[in-house]
Design a protein around this motif. Sequence first.
Motif, PDB file in Angstrom:
ATOM      1  N   LEU B  19       0.866  -1.185   0.000  1.00 31.08           N
ATOM      2  CA  LEU B  19       0.000   0.000   0.000  1.00 31.08           C
ATOM      3  C   LEU B  19       0.896   1.226   0.000  1.00 31.08           C
ATOM      4  O   LEU B  19       1.802   1.342   0.820  1.00 31.08           O
ATOM      5  N   GLY B  20       0.645   2.133  -0.920  1.00 34.05           N
ATOM      6  CA  GLY B  20       1.435   3.353  -0.962  1.00 34.05           C
ATOM      7  C   GLY B  20       2.832   3.082  -1.465  1.00 34.05           C
ATOM      8  O   GLY B  20       3.131   2.035  -2.040  1.00 34.05           O
ATOM      9  N   SER B  21       3.723   4.058  -1.244  1.00 33.02           N
ATOM     10  CA  SER B  21       5.065   3.979  -1.814  1.00 33.02           C
ATOM     11  C   SER B  21       6.016   3.193  -0.916  1.00 33.02           C
ATOM     12  O   SER B  21       7.087   2.794  -1.339  1.00 33.02           O
ATOM     13  N   HIS B  22       5.645   2.973   0.338  1.00 30.92           N
ATOM     14  CA  HIS B  22       6.534   2.400   1.343  1.00 30.92           C
ATOM     15  C   HIS B  22       7.760   3.281   1.578  1.00 30.92           C
ATOM     16  O   HIS B  22       8.709   2.871   2.238  1.00 30.92           O
ATOM     17  N   ARG B  23       7.738   4.490   1.004  1.00 30.11           N
ATOM     18  CA  ARG B  23       8.782   5.448   1.357  1.00 30.11           C
ATOM     19  C   ARG B  23       8.322   6.176   2.603  1.00 30.11           C
ATOM     20  O   ARG B  23       7.121   6.400   2.797  1.00 30.11           O
ATOM     21  N   PRO B  96      -4.477   3.329   6.613  1.00 33.33           N
ATOM     22  CA  PRO B  96      -5.501   3.905   5.737  1.00 33.33           C
ATOM     23  C   PRO B  96      -6.687   2.959   5.629  1.00 33.33           C
ATOM     24  O   PRO B  96      -6.579   1.768   5.963  1.00 33.33           O
ATOM     25  N   ALA B  97      -7.804   3.476   5.148  1.00 32.38           N
ATOM     26  CA  ALA B  97      -9.026   2.671   5.052  1.00 32.38           C
ATOM     27  C   ALA B  97      -8.784   1.382   4.261  1.00 32.38           C
ATOM     28  O   ALA B  97      -9.350   0.337   4.586  1.00 32.38           O
ATOM     29  N   GLU B  98      -7.911   1.436   3.245  1.00 32.98           N
ATOM     30  CA  GLU B  98      -7.671   0.248   2.405  1.00 32.98           C
ATOM     31  C   GLU B  98      -7.027  -0.890   3.184  1.00 32.98           C
ATOM     32  O   GLU B  98      -6.985  -2.023   2.711  1.00 32.98           O
ATOM     33  N   PHE B  99      -6.475  -0.584   4.349  1.00 26.42           N
ATOM     34  CA  PHE B  99      -5.775  -1.607   5.133  1.00 26.42           C
ATOM     35  C   PHE B  99      -6.677  -2.184   6.223  1.00 26.42           C
ATOM     36  O   PHE B  99      -6.247  -3.019   7.025  1.00 26.42           O
ATOM     37  N   LEU B 100      -7.959  -1.752   6.233  1.00 28.38           N
ATOM     38  CA  LEU B 100      -8.825  -2.064   7.375  1.00 28.38           C
ATOM     39  C   LEU B 100      -9.037  -3.560   7.591  1.00 28.38           C
ATOM     40  O   LEU B 100      -9.051  -4.031   8.733  1.00 28.38           O
ATOM     41  N   GLU B 101      -9.198  -4.317   6.516  1.00 30.81           N
ATOM     42  CA  GLU B 101      -9.411  -5.761   6.705  1.00 30.81           C
ATOM     43  C   GLU B 101      -8.244  -6.388   7.462  1.00 30.81           C
ATOM     44  O   GLU B 101      -8.440  -7.231   8.344  1.00 30.81           O
ATOM     45  N   PRO B 136       5.151   0.034   7.027  1.00 28.94           N
ATOM     46  CA  PRO B 136       5.099   0.915   5.850  1.00 28.94           C
ATOM     47  C   PRO B 136       3.775   0.883   5.089  1.00 28.94           C
ATOM     48  O   PRO B 136       3.564   1.751   4.237  1.00 28.94           O
ATOM     49  N   ASP B 137       2.882  -0.076   5.387  1.00 30.66           N
ATOM     50  CA  ASP B 137       1.550  -0.011   4.784  1.00 30.66           C
ATOM     51  C   ASP B 137       0.693   1.077   5.432  1.00 30.66           C
ATOM     52  O   ASP B 137      -0.331   1.469   4.882  1.00 30.66           O
ATOM     53  N   CYS B 138       1.108   1.516   6.613  1.00 34.83           N
ATOM     54  CA  CYS B 138       0.436   2.648   7.259  1.00 34.83           C
ATOM     55  C   CYS B 138       0.949   3.944   6.633  1.00 34.83           C
ATOM     56  O   CYS B 138       2.114   4.044   6.276  1.00 34.83           O
ATOM     57  N   GLU B 170       3.515  10.040  -0.586  1.00 37.86           N
ATOM     58  CA  GLU B 170       2.612   9.808  -1.725  1.00 37.86           C
ATOM     59  C   GLU B 170       1.192   9.477  -1.301  1.00 37.86           C
ATOM     60  O   GLU B 170       0.361   9.119  -2.124  1.00 37.86           O
ATOM     61  N   ARG B 171       0.922   9.566   0.010  1.00 38.27           N
ATOM     62  CA  ARG B 171      -0.431   9.212   0.451  1.00 38.27           C
ATOM     63  C   ARG B 171      -1.059  10.330   1.280  1.00 38.27           C
ATOM     64  O   ARG B 171      -1.592  10.100   2.350  1.00 38.27           O
ATOM     65  N   ARG B 172      -0.998  11.523   0.740  1.00 39.06           N
ATOM     66  CA  ARG B 172      -1.600  12.662   1.442  1.00 39.06           C
ATOM     67  C   ARG B 172      -3.127  12.564   1.451  1.00 39.06           C
ATOM     68  O   ARG B 172      -3.796  13.263   2.200  1.00 39.06           O
ATOM     69  N   ASP B 173      -3.677  11.720   0.569  1.00 38.57           N
ATOM     70  CA  ASP B 173      -5.140  11.590   0.487  1.00 38.57           C
ATOM     71  C   ASP B 173      -5.650  10.417   1.338  1.00 38.57           C
ATOM     72  O   ASP B 173      -6.828  10.070   1.254  1.00 38.57           O
ATOM     73  N   ALA B 174      -4.779   9.829   2.156  1.00 39.07           N
ATOM     74  CA  ALA B 174      -5.201   8.676   2.961  1.00 39.07           C
ATOM     75  C   ALA B 174      -6.320   9.080   3.916  1.00 39.07           C
ATOM     76  O   ALA B 174      -6.328  10.191   4.439  1.00 39.07           O
ATOM     77  N   ARG B 175      -7.256   8.174   4.111  1.00 34.50           N
ATOM     78  CA  ARG B 175      -8.370   8.419   5.026  1.00 34.50           C
ATOM     79  C   ARG B 175      -8.252   7.539   6.258  1.00 34.50           C
ATOM     80  O   ARG B 175      -8.034   6.336   6.143  1.00 34.50           O
ATOM     81  N   MET B 176      -8.457   8.163   7.414  1.00 32.06           N
ATOM     82  CA  MET B 176      -8.446   7.423   8.674  1.00 32.06           C
ATOM     83  C   MET B 176      -9.765   6.687   8.850  1.00 32.06           C
ATOM     84  O   MET B 176     -10.772   7.004   8.228  1.00 32.06           O
ATOM     85  N   VAL B 177      -9.723   5.733   9.782  1.00 29.10           N
ATOM     86  CA  VAL B 177     -10.902   4.933  10.098  1.00 29.10           C
ATOM     87  C   VAL B 177     -11.126   4.995  11.611  1.00 29.10           C
ATOM     88  O   VAL B 177     -10.162   4.982  12.380  1.00 29.10           O
ATOM     89  N   HIS B 178     -12.387   5.066  12.007  1.00 30.08           N
ATOM     90  CA  HIS B 178     -12.731   5.201  13.427  1.00 30.08           C
ATOM     91  C   HIS B 178     -13.615   4.035  13.858  1.00 30.08           C
ATOM     92  O   HIS B 178     -14.617   3.748  13.194  1.00 30.08           O
ATOM     93  N   HIS B 179     -13.263   3.400  14.973  1.00 29.34           N
ATOM     94  CA  HIS B 179     -14.022   2.234  15.412  1.00 29.34           C
ATOM     95  C   HIS B 179     -15.230   2.637  16.251  1.00 29.34           C
ATOM     96  O   HIS B 179     -15.114   3.397  17.201  1.00 29.34           O
ATOM     97  N   GLN B 180     -16.383   2.127  15.857  1.00 30.99           N
ATOM     98  CA  GLN B 180     -17.622   2.440  16.568  1.00 30.99           C
ATOM     99  C   GLN B 180     -18.153   1.232  17.335  1.00 30.99           C
ATOM    100  O   GLN B 180     -19.296   1.242  17.782  1.00 30.99           O
ATOM    101  N   GLY B 181     -17.346   0.198  17.475  1.00 33.90           N
ATOM    102  CA  GLY B 181     -17.732  -0.957  18.278  1.00 33.90           C
ATOM    103  C   GLY B 181     -18.117  -2.153  17.426  1.00 33.90           C
ATOM    104  O   GLY B 181     -18.739  -2.022  16.381  1.00 33.90           O
ATOM    105  N   TRP B 182     -17.722  -3.335  17.872  1.00 36.83           N
ATOM    106  CA  TRP B 182     -18.111  -4.613  17.254  1.00 36.83           C
ATOM    107  C   TRP B 182     -17.955  -4.634  15.732  1.00 36.83           C
ATOM    108  O   TRP B 182     -18.867  -4.995  15.004  1.00 36.83           O
ATOM    109  N   GLY B 183     -16.791  -4.219  15.260  1.00 34.48           N
ATOM    110  CA  GLY B 183     -16.497  -4.348  13.841  1.00 34.48           C
ATOM    111  C   GLY B 183     -17.168  -3.326  12.947  1.00 34.48           C
ATOM    112  O   GLY B 183     -17.155  -3.468  11.724  1.00 34.48           O
TER     113      GLY B 183
END
Lengths: 199, 199
Positions: B19-23, B96-101, B136-138, B170-183
Motif C-alpha cells: 500500500l502506498g510507496s513504502h517510502r 488507511p481505510a484500504e488496510f482495514l481488513e 510501511p503499509d500505514c 505519496e499518500r496525502r489523500d489517505a483516510r483514517m478509520v474510526h471504530h464504533q464498536g463490534w467491527g
Amino acid sequence: MARRGAAPPDHPAKGRKALGSHRLRSFPLARAYRLIEPGPVVLLATSRRGIPNVMAMSWHMMVEFTPPQIACIVSNRNHSFEALRRTKECVIGIPPAEFLETVVAIGNCSGADTDKFESLGIARKPARHVAAPLLPDCFANLECRVIDTRMVNAYCMFILEVVQAWIDPERRDARMVHHQGWGKFAVDGRTIRLPSGKA
Amino acid sequence: MARRGAAPPDHPAKGRKALGSHRLRSFPLARAYRLIEPGPVVLLATSRRGIPNVMAMSWHMMVEFTPPQIACIVSNRNHSFEALRRTKECVIGIPPAEFLETVVAIGNCSGADTDKFESLGIARKPARHVAAPLLPDCFANLECRVIDTRMVNAYCMFILEVVQAWIDPERRDARMVHHQGWGKFAVDGRTIRLPSGKA
C-alpha cells in the motif's frame, strides 16, 4: 455549590433552531464506549457556583468498558479546568456535524469573560446526577464524575466515570466530527462492517 | 533485548500488494498531534527479545503538543502489554481505510500463538530510534518511548513520547478509520474547514 434543579427545566437556545428532538432517552452505560472510542470532537459542560460553562475537547479516550471510564486532558489554561477540578462533575456532549460551527465558536472564546450559553444561544437542560447541564443539541450526552485526579498535576488529566448516558432517539443518523488540527475537521463518511470477535 | 538492525533492511509483505510507496519521509514532531487527535484506529507494534508483534488499538489520546505525548490503554490481557511494559518502546502506525481488513485480522488474533507479520503478510521496516518495527503499509508511523508507567497498574495506561514521526509522502489523500464498536467503522468523509484560533 450549584443548586441542583435551580435552572429552569429546559433552557432553550436563543435565536437558534433546535437540532434534533431535544428528547433524551437513557442509553445503556455498557455501550457508552461507542460514543467516545471513535474519537469525536466533544463538548465538555461544567457548572461551578451555579454558573454553567462549556468547552470543545478532542483529547479524550476510553479507559474501561464497565463501568465506563474516560480519560481526558483539560488544560489548566482553560476556564473549565478549575470547575472540573473543584466540582468533580461534568457532562460530555457529542455534537453532530450540523452543530460544528457552534462547536468551533465555543472553542474560540472563554468562559472567563463570556457566558457562552447566552452569547452563542446554546440550549441546556438539567442533568439527572450532576450539576453540569445536558446539551440537547448534541445527539448524545454523558453525565460524568471525576474519579481520579492523580494525573492532574502532571498532565492535566482527569479520569471520569460515566454515571448516566442519554441519546436523542430521533438522531440515529447523526455523524461525528473529528478534529485534524487548526480548524480542519473530517466528518464521518461511509461505514464499513467487518466480522470482529471483539468490542 | 532485541538487537537493533537485526531484521533485514526491508521486510516486504508476503503475497500482498504494497500500500502506498513504502517510502517514509520525516514528519515534524509538532504536527504529530494531527494524526492522533482525530481518534483513528491505529496499530501498535512492539519488539521483545527480537520478536516483533502488532495489535490494533483505539483507546489513545494526545496529552501534550511538544514534545508530543500520547496516552494509551493496552490491556494486560493483550500479548503486547508485557512487551510494551518491558521494552518501553513501540511504533504507532496510522492505517488507511484500504488496510482495514488486515487491521481487523490483526485485532482478532494474538501474538501469543501467532506470528502476525508472517501469517497476515504484514510488511515492516526497521525504525530509527526503537526496536519495534515501522509499518510501511500505514501512511504515518510514530516511533514512541514509554515515559510514564505510574498508571499502568490502575488502568493499563501508558504515557508515550513520540521521538520520530514519518509519513508516506505519496499518500496525502489517505483516510483514517474510526471504530464504533463490534467491527463497525466510520471512514473519514468530507472535510470542513472553519476559522479557528487554536491548534
